[in-house]
Design a protein around this motif. Structure first.
Motif, PDB file in Angstrom:
ATOM      1  N   ARG A  72       0.932  -1.272  -0.040  1.00 36.34           N
ATOM      2  CA  ARG A  72      -0.163   0.026   0.236  1.00 36.34           C
ATOM      3  C   ARG A  72       0.774   1.232  -0.036  1.00 36.34           C
ATOM      4  N   ASP A  73       0.237   2.432  -0.528  1.00 36.55           N
ATOM      5  CA  ASP A  73       0.994   3.718  -0.274  1.00 36.55           C
ATOM      6  C   ASP A  73       0.646   4.063   1.113  1.00 36.55           C
ATOM      7  N   PRO A  74       1.671   4.302   1.793  1.00 32.39           N
ATOM      8  CA  PRO A  74       1.540   4.780   3.398  1.00 32.39           C
ATOM      9  C   PRO A  74       0.543   6.106   3.330  1.00 32.39           C
ATOM     10  N   ASP A  75       0.753   6.878   2.493  1.00 33.62           N
ATOM     11  CA  ASP A  75       0.126   8.065   2.489  1.00 33.62           C
ATOM     12  C   ASP A  75      -1.310   7.871   2.397  1.00 33.62           C
ATOM     13  N   ASP A  76      -1.980   6.747   1.963  1.00 35.87           N
ATOM     14  CA  ASP A  76      -3.263   6.479   1.665  1.00 35.87           C
ATOM     15  C   ASP A  76      -3.699   6.201   3.275  1.00 35.87           C
ATOM     16  N   LEU A  77      -3.059   6.271   4.488  1.00 37.06           N
ATOM     17  CA  LEU A  77      -3.567   5.685   5.763  1.00 37.06           C
ATOM     18  C   LEU A  77      -3.458   6.843   6.763  1.00 37.06           C
ATOM     19  N   ALA A  78      -4.413   7.415   7.312  1.00 43.00           N
ATOM     20  CA  ALA A  78      -4.248   8.518   8.381  1.00 43.00           C
ATOM     21  C   ALA A  78      -4.381   7.814   9.446  1.00 43.00           C
ATOM     22  N   VAL A  79      -3.600   8.235  10.440  1.00 44.40           N
ATOM     23  CA  VAL A  79      -3.334   8.036  12.034  1.00 44.40           C
ATOM     24  C   VAL A  79      -4.076   9.158  12.740  1.00 44.40           C
ATOM     25  N   LEU A  80      -5.022   9.025  13.477  1.00 41.34           N
ATOM     26  CA  LEU A  80      -5.799  10.094  14.232  1.00 41.34           C
ATOM     27  C   LEU A  80      -6.228   9.656  15.591  1.00 41.34           C
ATOM     28  N   PRO A  81      -5.253  10.067  16.641  1.00 44.45           N
ATOM     29  CA  PRO A  81      -5.537   9.779  17.900  1.00 44.45           C
ATOM     30  C   PRO A  81      -6.805  10.604  18.283  1.00 44.45           C
ATOM     31  N   GLY A  82      -7.335  10.021  19.471  1.00 46.28           N
ATOM     32  CA  GLY A  82      -8.514  10.883  20.060  1.00 46.28           C
ATOM     33  C   GLY A  82      -8.015  11.970  20.889  1.00 46.28           C
ATOM     34  N   LEU A  83      -8.510  13.027  21.057  1.00 41.31           N
ATOM     35  CA  LEU A  83      -8.221  14.325  21.865  1.00 41.31           C
ATOM     36  C   LEU A  83      -9.351  14.854  22.369  1.00 41.31           C
ATOM     37  N   THR A  84      -9.271  15.275  23.671  1.00 39.93           N
ATOM     38  CA  THR A  84     -10.483  15.837  24.458  1.00 39.93           C
ATOM     39  C   THR A  84      -9.915  17.311  24.757  1.00 39.93           C
ATOM     40  N   PRO A  85     -10.242  18.336  24.094  1.00 41.82           N
ATOM     41  CA  PRO A  85      -9.749  19.671  24.194  1.00 41.82           C
ATOM     42  C   PRO A  85     -10.698  20.399  25.275  1.00 41.82           C
ATOM     43  N   ILE A  86     -10.356  20.858  26.315  1.00 42.61           N
ATOM     44  CA  ILE A  86     -11.292  21.629  27.136  1.00 42.61           C
ATOM     45  C   ILE A  86     -10.724  23.229  26.896  1.00 42.61           C
ATOM     46  N   VAL A  87     -11.653  24.031  26.155  1.00 43.76           N
ATOM     47  CA  VAL A  87     -11.230  25.244  25.281  1.00 43.76           C
ATOM     48  C   VAL A  87     -12.157  26.263  26.073  1.00 43.76           C
ATOM     49  N   ALA A  88     -11.430  27.585  26.073  1.00 45.55           N
ATOM     50  CA  ALA A  88     -12.184  28.680  26.552  1.00 45.55           C
ATOM     51  C   ALA A  88     -11.348  29.977  26.006  1.00 45.55           C
TER      52      ALA A  88
END
Length: 484
Positions: free
Chosen positions: A262-278
């Motif tokens: 496979r082309d590695p650029d065809d796979l995205a790695v997306l960790p989970g993120l909980t932002p507390i924003v103000a």
């Protein structure tokens, strides 16, 4: 070659991800099964041009989630909800979770293909192999099965589903009223699959999906899960705790993908993120503290029936799912940091001389407290044992701050190669989703990291992925040449 594009997904947790988020003043906590509420959230994410809206799922439940994440005690079914959502949105991708351990390939191929048609090419399947062994009892089984057996089944399952998606060629339908020809039978293909787990004749009774193949997602860190993700997934969710771990994980996945052709650029790695924003860093930290003050803790006497001050690092904690009772006290924290803290008051400062002897996990908790609150061990604003306990309970990727602070965090992970974006989760709703969409997304756009609008209509287009060609095209060409 175009520049890398940051990707953002949004994961639906009805009451937010913070264990006490549902208790926060003004937070939503009663509308988990209200379709208009889900549409409201999806439209906020779509207006911000998120790649997808994600429905997680489990096939069992337990009352212990009351203390950890009320969103998972009872969940609305993903396929039904996503089908409804497809009629109320127009661009955002729709991710549904389904488990090969408790499904059949034909059913799953039909459901996902149908959702892709209903949504005009926005469907995605999140593959899970079993997060909760209690599911077996809901499916007439005595046991969940070991991980290798579940992955063996999943590997074959995915291959069969892909073949079923491809069992109709794109131009198989003729639909000629004058001639009466409706289908070109030479372009409808049986599978006659006979494998270790499945025997599937085919073809599928749904036309080939608009995306060719709906987008596939997968999460996991084990060796087998990494192989499944690198071979079959388009998006992977990771749980790396540091940028260094994130870079190592993404590099490993890309190496494996290359090994599978496979082309590695065809796979995205997306960790989970909980932002507390103000609007300001100070206000965001106040919100974090206010949320933590609502967490229900266990007293240490419940920790294995021992009195405080009698912790031993060789002992193990009696486990319940996801940090339930027995895992939310100084005894549990002691196991994590490698120091007996059970004799301390929660609001005692953590001595610097003690913190230097913490385990690597303990040092990570110290760092998390500093990033989230600004407090330091031995500093003018000293880290307390309560701070560490809260960081232990509210684990994972959580960033606290202004729009600039959160954008800095996202940009550092993205530009360092630790991720291709994030799967965003809200600590509580609806305020925090609005805060991210209204404050952080514009800042990411100002930095040139995130799209201002959708460039296409399908999820594959959002992710920069080509539509898979029918595998029968080359076969037909070769067969025609052989007959000539």
């Amino acid at each position: 070659m175009s520049a890398r594009q940051l990707h953002l997904g949004y994961m639906y947790w009805a009451n937010g991800t913070h264990p006490a988020g549902w208790r926060y003043p003004g937070a939503e906590h009663v509308r988990a099964f209200d379709p208009d509420y889900i549409v409201e959230l999806a439209r906020i994410a779509e207006a911000a041009a998120f790649d997808f809206f994600f429905f997680g799922d489990r096939l069992a439940t337990g009352v212990e989630y009351e203390l950890t994440n009320t969103s998972v005690i009872a969940r609305i079914e993903p396929f039904t909800t996503a089908s409804y959502l497809a009629t109320k949105t127009s661009r955002i991708g729709l991710v549904v979770t389904a488990n090969p351990t408790y499904s059949e390939p034909f059913n799953l191929a039909r459901l996902t293909a149908s959702l892709d048609h209903i949504s005009h090419g926005r469907a995605s399947w999140n593959i899970v192999t079993g997060a909760d062994g209690r599911a077996a009892g809901n499916y007439s089984r005595d046991e969940h099965g070991d991980a290798n057996a579940r992955y063996d089944r999943a590997d074959e399952f995915v291959a069969v589903v892909r073949a079923l998606w491809d069992s109709w060629e794109d131009d198989a339908f003729i639909r000629d009223k004058e001639s009466g020809a409706f289908v070109d039978g030479s372009k409808v293909h049986r599978l006659d699959h006979d494998g270790a787990a499945f025997q599937v004749r085919g073809p599928l009774n749904v036309a080939r999906p608009p995306q060719g193949h709906p987008v596939i997602l997968h999460a996991g860190t084990s060796d087998r899960s990494r192989d499944l993700g690198a071979r079959d997934a388009d998006v992977l969710f990771a749980a790396a705790a540091t940028i260094e771990q994130g870079v190592a994980y993404r590099d490993d996945i890309r190496r494996r993908a290359l090994g599978f052709g496979r082309d590695p650029d065809d796979l995205a790695v997306l960790p989970g993120l909980t932002p507390i924003v103000a609007e300001t860093t100070e206000r965001a930290r106040e919100i974090y503290e206010e949320l933590n003050a609502l967490i229900i803790l266990d007293d240490d006497i419940r920790f294995g029936g021992r009195e405080p001050g009698h912790w031993a690092p060789s002992e193990t904690i009696g486990r319940r799912e996801d940090q339930g009772p027995g895992l939310r006290n100084l005894g549990a924290l002691s196991q994590r940091v490698g120091y007996d803290a059970t004799g301390h008051d929660l609001d005692d400062p953590v001595p610097a001389s003690v913190a230097t002897g913490f385990t690597p996990v303990g040092r990570q908790l110290v760092g998390a407290v500093e990033r989230r609150t600004g407090r330091t061990v031995g500093g003018d604003h000293a880290t307390t044992w309560r701070d560490l306990l809260h960081a232990h309970i509210v684990a994972g990727h959580l960033v606290v701050g202004s729009a600039s602070d959160v954008a800095d965090y996202i940009e550092e992970w993205f530009t360092s190669g630790a991720s291709d974006g994030f799967n965003i989760q809200s600590a509580f709703l609806v305020e925090q989703l609005h805060a991210f969409a209204d404050l952080v997304v514009p800042e990411l756009r100002r930095r040139g990291l995130f799209r201002t609008e959708y460039a296409g209509t399908t999820l594959r287009e959002h992710l920069g992925l080509a539509r898979p060609e029918s595998p029968w095209t080359e076969t037909d060409i070769a067969a025609t040449a052989a007959r000539a």
